[in-house]
Design a protein around this motif. Sequence first.
Motif, short mmCIF file in Angstrom:
data_model
loop_
_atom_site.label_atom_id
_atom_site.label_comp_id
_atom_site.label_asym_id
_atom_site.label_seq_id
_atom_site.Cartn_x
_atom_site.Cartn_y
_atom_site.Cartn_z
N MET A 13 10.72 -16.52 36.54
CA MET A 13 11.00 -16.02 35.19
C MET A 13 12.33 -16.60 34.71
N ALA A 14 12.37 -17.04 33.46
CA ALA A 14 13.57 -17.65 32.91
C ALA A 14 14.68 -16.61 32.79
N LYS A 15 15.90 -17.02 33.12
CA LYS A 15 17.07 -16.16 32.99
C LYS A 15 17.57 -16.20 31.55
N LYS A 16 17.81 -15.03 31.00
CA LYS A 16 18.28 -14.97 29.61
C LYS A 16 19.79 -15.14 29.57
N ILE A 17 20.25 -16.09 28.74
CA ILE A 17 21.66 -16.40 28.61
C ILE A 17 22.11 -16.14 27.19
N LEU A 18 23.12 -15.28 27.03
CA LEU A 18 23.72 -15.05 25.72
C LEU A 18 24.78 -16.11 25.46
N VAL A 19 24.74 -16.72 24.29
CA VAL A 19 25.73 -17.73 23.91
C VAL A 19 26.40 -17.28 22.62
N THR A 20 27.72 -17.20 22.64
CA THR A 20 28.45 -16.96 21.40
C THR A 20 28.93 -18.29 20.85
N GLY A 21 29.23 -18.32 19.57
CA GLY A 21 29.63 -19.58 18.95
C GLY A 21 28.52 -20.60 18.97
N GLU A 24 29.09 -3.72 31.35
CA GLU A 24 28.23 -2.56 31.13
C GLU A 24 26.76 -2.94 31.16
N ALA A 25 26.44 -4.18 30.74
CA ALA A 25 25.05 -4.63 30.73
C ALA A 25 24.60 -5.18 32.09
N GLY A 26 25.54 -5.30 33.03
CA GLY A 26 25.18 -5.75 34.36
C GLY A 26 24.96 -7.24 34.48
N LEU A 27 25.63 -8.05 33.66
CA LEU A 27 25.46 -9.50 33.75
C LEU A 27 25.90 -10.02 35.12
N GLN A 28 25.17 -11.02 35.60
CA GLN A 28 25.45 -11.60 36.90
C GLN A 28 26.45 -12.75 36.82
N CYS A 29 26.52 -13.42 35.66
CA CYS A 29 27.37 -14.61 35.54
C CYS A 29 27.92 -14.70 34.13
N PHE A 30 29.23 -14.61 34.00
CA PHE A 30 29.91 -14.64 32.71
C PHE A 30 30.79 -15.88 32.69
N VAL A 31 30.45 -16.87 31.89
CA VAL A 31 31.22 -18.10 31.80
C VAL A 31 32.10 -18.01 30.55
N LEU A 45 25.79 -22.20 36.02
CA LEU A 45 24.67 -21.26 36.01
C LEU A 45 23.67 -21.60 37.10
N ASP A 46 23.35 -22.88 37.24
CA ASP A 46 22.36 -23.33 38.23
C ASP A 46 22.77 -22.97 39.65
N ASN A 47 24.07 -23.07 39.93
CA ASN A 47 24.56 -22.90 41.29
C ASN A 47 25.03 -21.49 41.61
N TRP A 48 24.99 -20.61 40.62
CA TRP A 48 25.61 -19.30 40.78
C TRP A 48 25.00 -18.48 41.91
N ASP A 49 23.70 -18.40 41.97
CA ASP A 49 23.06 -17.55 42.97
C ASP A 49 23.35 -18.01 44.40
N GLY A 61 23.10 -13.86 32.17
CA GLY A 61 24.39 -14.52 32.08
C GLY A 61 24.82 -14.72 30.64
N ALA A 62 26.01 -15.29 30.48
CA ALA A 62 26.53 -15.54 29.14
C ALA A 62 27.53 -16.68 29.17
N PHE A 63 27.59 -17.41 28.06
CA PHE A 63 28.70 -18.33 27.80
C PHE A 63 29.40 -17.81 26.57
N VAL A 64 30.69 -17.51 26.70
CA VAL A 64 31.42 -16.86 25.62
C VAL A 64 32.63 -17.70 25.23
#
Length: 297
Positions: free
Chosen positions: A1-9, A91-98, A192-196, A73-76
């Motif tokens: 299943m694809a991992k959902k990534i939030l991107v700001t900007g 609070e949302a339990g993200l695994q990876c915050f860049v 992101l690819d190497n995080w786990d 995850g997210a890129f902010v």
Amino acid sequence: MAKKILVTGATGNQGGSVVKLLLQYPEQYAVRALTRNPSSPTAKRLADKGVEVVKGDLTDPATLPTAFNGCWGAFVVTNFYDSNAAKAALEAGLQCFVWSTLPSSLKISKGEVCCEIYEGKHRVDDFIRGINLPAAFVYTGNFYENMILRGHVRKSEDGKGLEFRQPIIQANTRLHMLWVQRDLGVIVKAILDNWDTRKKDLVYQHFYAMDAIHTPTEVCSTIESVTGTPTKYVVLPNTGNESRDIMFTLYNRTGTYPGVQLPDPKVLDLGVELHGLEEFIREDLVPHLKASGDLQA
């Protein structure tokens, strides 16, 4: 299943580069973009490309749970140097915050220059570590794209050559530089690819997302070499923005990242291939200058 990534900007240079690349890997990543106006033309274009566009504002914490919930995850990247995004991600339990960030200007200048653009982002680094949010930090350099986006390179006033025009920055200032559209997204995706599998090696590390150090004089020489057109450097008096003026003064005092050699071994260890100044000039700057009439076709 694809991992959902939030991107700001996502409609800007940094976030846009991440979105563009992640969309090429739908089996790995689904992209969600945060915007204050989902009905804007730029937001609609993102949606047409397959991006999930959600309404929210990083300065308004009440709008953020909807954006972060369900994301892996997210890129902010943001101009608002507060901790709202980090709080919402935890609070949302993200695994990876860049987090796109900068070092302390006071530290690198030994107390001579205080630039809030730097200090604000640096404070968020400390906050992220303090709340144990799993994160990686990306330092960005001066953008090659600014030669185009900010109109720094143009036909000289006498029409006989080209000028590289920047406010305040002196001709011999050492600038750590980045081709955002070619390299930033690749670096973020590699994290992101190497995080786990490599989280213990990546968490709270700073990755220098830039390929080489150039002075404005060197940039002019490379432009001239590629185009065959005389190119000179012109220093403008100010940016019209006090914070940016202070930032460029910092560059003159210390260089952008004093003591840092490039490329960053941590970035290369992720398998990233970086791209440089001459390639940018040939592929992006020259076509732009020809299209604008600043360089003879």
